[in-house]
Motif scaffolding. Structure first.
Motif: not given
Length: 234
Positions: A177-188
């Motif tokens: 649960s960290d700030i990078h979770a959205e990075v992977h969602q956005a990448t997809g």
């Protein structure tokens, strides 16, 4: 003597038997005190040193640590990533003097508030999980005792991280649960919208963040909430 230090650190880590706080959180807090640094972050790096490398912040002791890890993700370079790929500690007592080595990372890291950074790989043999990154707001080297203690704390962080990773699929990041979770969602999302690979999508997000002087997490959040749409011109 080394074993005595290791036992002392493990005893401090288990003080009062408090298991309500995660092991990595306690390790980072202990590292701040024992190493006399201002902050510590632990980052998971999978497929390090390849075009498919992925970086995920697991824990940061303070906002500056989180921003430093995010910066390494944004620019794709920095002491932590170098420590993982080399398998050896990377000690940078003065970031101002290391600009030639990491030209995209060092100036922004200084702007964030870091003056020195010390990265310790979380590795065992051929297994590389990530890095334990410590920063100071003033320049200065770690003492030999601090380096020895940091290596022991990195060993403990490796054990804690390995226990979290064990039995999980490589792409299972739901436990982080960290700030990078959205990075992977956005990448997809970008990968689907532009019809490009996941790696190309992440590079597109990084490039946009770098050009617009934004944290990659901020760009990702805007993509996820659809206030930003990357196209072939971005």
């Amino acid at each position: 003597m080394t074993e005595n230090h290791r036992l002392r650190l493990r005893a401090l880590l288990a003080v009062n038997g408090d298991h309500t706080v995660g092991a990595l959180t306690r390790i980072c807090s202990l590292a701040v005190r024992e190493l006399q640094v201002d902050g510590v972050g632990v980052t998971l790096v999978s497929r390090a040193g390849t075009a498919h490398a992925q970086q995920r912040l697991v824990h940061a002791s303070d906002p500056i640590s989180a921003r430093l890890e995010d910066l390494q993700l944004t620019v794709g370079e920095g002491p932590g990533l170098t420590a993982v790929t080399s398998g050896a500690p990377v000690l940078v007592p003065d970031l101002a003097a290391a600009r030639a080595r990491w030209p995209a990372f060092c100036p922004d890291a200084q702007h964030i508030g870091a003056a020195a950074l010390f990265a310790f790989p979380l590795t065992l043999g051929a297994i590389a999980l990530g890095s334990l990154d410590c920063y100071r707001t003033t320049p200065g080297a770690l003492s030999s005792d601090h380096v020895a203690h940091a290596l022991m704390l990195a060993e403990m962080a490796f054990e804690a991280l390995l226990s979290e990773v064990a039995g999980r699929a490589p792409d299972d990041v739901g436990w982080i649960s960290d700030i990078h979770a959205e990075v992977h969602q956005a990448t997809g999302m970008v990968s689907y919208q532009l019809g490009v690979s996941v790696q190309a999508a992440l590079l597109r997000i990084r490039a946009y963040a770098y050009v617009h002087e934004l944290a990659v997490a901020v760009v990702a959040r805007r993509i996820v909430d659809r206030s930003l749409l990357l196209d072939t011109e971005n």
